[in-house]
Write an enzyme that holds these catalytic residues in place. Structure first.
Site, PDB file in Angstrom:
ATOM      1  N   LYS A  10     133.204  88.031 -38.626  1.00 14.93           N
ATOM      2  CA  LYS A  10     134.301  87.303 -38.001  1.00 14.93           C
ATOM      3  C   LYS A  10     134.764  88.029 -36.720  1.00 14.93           C
ATOM      4  O   LYS A  10     134.419  89.195 -36.505  1.00 14.93           O
ATOM      5  CB  LYS A  10     135.447  87.177 -39.010  1.00 14.93           C
ATOM      6  CG  LYS A  10     135.089  86.358 -40.273  1.00 14.93           C
ATOM      7  CD  LYS A  10     136.282  86.293 -41.232  1.00 14.93           C
ATOM      8  CE  LYS A  10     136.016  85.436 -42.455  1.00 14.93           C
ATOM      9  NZ  LYS A  10     137.214  85.352 -43.355  1.00 14.93           N
ATOM     10  N   TYR A  50     136.008  75.481 -43.301  1.00 16.06           N
ATOM     11  CA  TYR A  50     137.111  75.783 -44.220  1.00 16.06           C
ATOM     12  C   TYR A  50     137.754  74.519 -44.790  1.00 16.06           C
ATOM     13  O   TYR A  50     138.934  74.516 -45.111  1.00 16.06           O
ATOM     14  CB  TYR A  50     138.151  76.640 -43.502  1.00 16.06           C
ATOM     15  CG  TYR A  50     137.736  78.092 -43.356  1.00 16.06           C
ATOM     16  CD1 TYR A  50     137.267  78.821 -44.456  1.00 16.06           C
ATOM     17  CD2 TYR A  50     137.830  78.754 -42.139  1.00 16.06           C
ATOM     18  CE1 TYR A  50     136.892  80.153 -44.333  1.00 16.06           C
ATOM     19  CE2 TYR A  50     137.458  80.098 -42.012  1.00 16.06           C
ATOM     20  CZ  TYR A  50     136.995  80.791 -43.115  1.00 16.06           C
ATOM     21  OH  TYR A  50     136.624  82.117 -43.014  1.00 16.06           O
ATOM     22  N   ASN A 124     139.723  89.516 -42.857  1.00 13.30           N
ATOM     23  CA  ASN A 124     138.881  90.307 -43.762  1.00 13.30           C
ATOM     24  C   ASN A 124     137.459  90.488 -43.263  1.00 13.30           C
ATOM     25  O   ASN A 124     136.544  90.709 -44.042  1.00 13.30           O
ATOM     26  CB  ASN A 124     138.931  89.718 -45.176  1.00 13.30           C
ATOM     27  CG  ASN A 124     138.641  88.235 -45.180  1.00 13.30           C
ATOM     28  OD1 ASN A 124     138.133  87.699 -44.200  1.00 13.30           O
ATOM     29  ND2 ASN A 124     138.928  87.571 -46.285  1.00 13.30           N
ATOM     30  N   HIS A 127     132.704  86.762 -43.676  1.00 15.31           N
ATOM     31  CA  HIS A 127     132.628  85.631 -44.606  1.00 15.31           C
ATOM     32  C   HIS A 127     131.334  85.744 -45.377  1.00 15.31           C
ATOM     33  O   HIS A 127     130.311  86.138 -44.826  1.00 15.31           O
ATOM     34  CB  HIS A 127     132.620  84.297 -43.838  1.00 15.31           C
ATOM     35  CG  HIS A 127     132.208  83.149 -44.702  1.00 15.31           C
ATOM     36  ND1 HIS A 127     133.092  82.510 -45.546  1.00 15.31           N
ATOM     37  CD2 HIS A 127     131.001  82.563 -44.908  1.00 15.31           C
ATOM     38  CE1 HIS A 127     132.435  81.562 -46.218  1.00 15.31           C
ATOM     39  NE2 HIS A 127     131.171  81.573 -45.847  1.00 15.31           N
ATOM     40  N   GLU A 138     127.044  75.382 -46.237  1.00 18.04           N
ATOM     41  CA  GLU A 138     127.412  76.212 -45.086  1.00 18.04           C
ATOM     42  C   GLU A 138     126.202  76.523 -44.200  1.00 18.04           C
ATOM     43  O   GLU A 138     126.304  76.492 -42.977  1.00 18.04           O
ATOM     44  CB  GLU A 138     128.047  77.517 -45.577  1.00 18.04           C
ATOM     45  CG  GLU A 138     129.414  77.292 -46.219  1.00 18.04           C
ATOM     46  CD  GLU A 138     129.971  78.551 -46.868  1.00 18.04           C
ATOM     47  OE1 GLU A 138     129.279  79.599 -46.870  1.00 18.04           O
ATOM     48  OE2 GLU A 138     131.111  78.491 -47.364  1.00 18.04           O
TER      49      GLU A 138
HETATM   50  P1  IDP Z   1     136.551  83.836 -49.398  1.00 18.62           P
HETATM   51  O1  IDP Z   1     136.419  84.052 -47.903  1.00 18.62           O
HETATM   52  O2  IDP Z   1     136.681  85.129 -50.148  1.00 18.62           O
HETATM   53  O3  IDP Z   1     135.472  82.927 -49.950  1.00 18.62           O
HETATM   54  P2  IDP Z   1     138.407  81.569 -49.435  1.00 18.62           P
HETATM   55  O4  IDP Z   1     139.376  81.249 -50.508  1.00 18.62           O
HETATM   56  O5  IDP Z   1     137.218  80.675 -49.272  1.00 18.62           O
HETATM   57  O6  IDP Z   1     137.948  83.105 -49.646  1.00 18.62           O
HETATM   58  O7  IDP Z   1     139.233  81.636 -48.081  1.00 18.62           O
HETATM   59  C1  IDP Z   1     138.616  81.640 -46.825  1.00 18.62           C
HETATM   60  C2  IDP Z   1     139.342  82.608 -45.903  1.00 18.62           C
HETATM   61  O8  IDP Z   1     140.702  82.170 -45.735  1.00 18.62           O
HETATM   62  C3  IDP Z   1     139.479  84.034 -46.440  1.00 18.62           C
HETATM   63  O9  IDP Z   1     138.329  84.824 -46.219  1.00 18.62           O
HETATM   64  C4  IDP Z   1     140.688  84.544 -45.684  1.00 18.62           C
HETATM   65  O10 IDP Z   1     140.357  84.903 -44.341  1.00 18.62           O
HETATM   66  C5  IDP Z   1     141.573  83.302 -45.652  1.00 18.62           C
HETATM   67  N1  IDP Z   1     142.497  83.228 -46.818  1.00 18.62           N
HETATM   68  C6  IDP Z   1     142.178  82.815 -48.074  1.00 18.62           C
HETATM   69  N2  IDP Z   1     143.246  82.838 -48.884  1.00 18.62           N
HETATM   70  C7  IDP Z   1     144.277  83.262 -48.114  1.00 18.62           C
HETATM   71  C8  IDP Z   1     145.684  83.478 -48.391  1.00 18.62           C
HETATM   72  O11 IDP Z   1     146.185  83.283 -49.521  1.00 18.62           O
HETATM   73  N3  IDP Z   1     146.434  83.919 -47.347  1.00 18.62           N
HETATM   74  C9  IDP Z   1     145.925  84.140 -46.110  1.00 18.62           C
HETATM   75  N4  IDP Z   1     144.623  83.952 -45.809  1.00 18.62           N
HETATM   76  C10 IDP Z   1     143.806  83.514 -46.791  1.00 18.62           C
HETATM   77 MG    MG Z   2     135.124  80.893 -49.597  1.00 21.94          MG
END
Ligand code: IDP
Ligand code: MG
Length: 161
Positions: A10, A50, A124, A127, A138
């Site tokens: 990212k 997303y 984070n 992805h 994806e």
């Molecule tokens: P993942 O990336 O671990 O698969 P997902 O639930 O698919 O997690 O969420 C996609 C991205 O959205 C996450 O990597 C993060 O950057 C962001 N995200 C997910 N949940 C939250 C949250 O509760 N607060 C803020 N950002 C979030």
């Molecule tokens: Mg995800």
């Protein structure tokens, strides 16, 4: 089972100059890279990627994040990779770490390098696809079929003596 999985480094990962560290860490999974490219992420691509989070309060900011809009004009890009190999999806998820960087194990990529912004987005760094259905969707979203290298089980005729 041999699987393919999508990885995105990212914009925060690129800005923090973490590409080398991340690729080194992912190499522990003993997988093959079968696709790789730098992508300038459109709003449409971000929203499709997303789509499962479109009702979340952080969705607008998340779309801006993956587009690199939080990291200055120079980082409006991601590095997209497809990894292939045995149990690829879970192996990469394990090395990536938990979604929330504060809860992620500190030895994982997200635990070591992620942060939560003041606006509440989990930055984070990486992805990775979460299950086989997501991975298929994806990879089709980010890559054309001809951009993925297919390994042939049989050596090609012209390679044979
Ligand atoms: P993942 O990336 O671990 O698969 P997902 O639930 O698919 O997690 O969420 C996609 C991205 O959205 C996450 O990597 C993060 O950057 C962001 N995200 C997910 N949940 C939250 C949250 O509760 N607060 C803020 N950002 C979030
Ligand atoms: Mg995800």
């Amino acid at each position: 089972m041999v699987q393919k999985t999508l990885v995105l480094i990212k914009p925060d990962g690129l800005q923090k100059s973490l590409t080398g560290n991340i690729l080194t860490k992912l190499s522990e999974a003993k997988l093959d890279i079968v696709g790789a490219k730098v992508v300038r992420v459109s709003k449409e691509l971000a929203e499709q990627h997303y789509q499962h989070l479109k009702d979340k309060p952080f969705f607008t900011e998340l779309v801006r994040y993956i587009q690199g809009k939080l990291h200055g004009p120079h980082y409006e890009r991601v590095l997209a990779l497809v990894y292939e190999g045995e149990d690829a999806i879970n192996r990469v998820r394990k090395i990536a770490g938990a979604t929330n960087p504060e809860e992620a194990d500190p030895t994982t990529i997200r635990g070591a390098y992620g942060r939560i912004t003041t606006k509440g987005v989990y930055e984070n760094v990486i992805h990775s696809s979460s299950d086989p259905k997501d991975a298929e969707r994806e990879i089709a979203l980010w890559f054309k079929p001809e951009e993925i290298v297919v390994s042939s089980a049989e050596p090609k005729k012209e390679d044979q003596a």
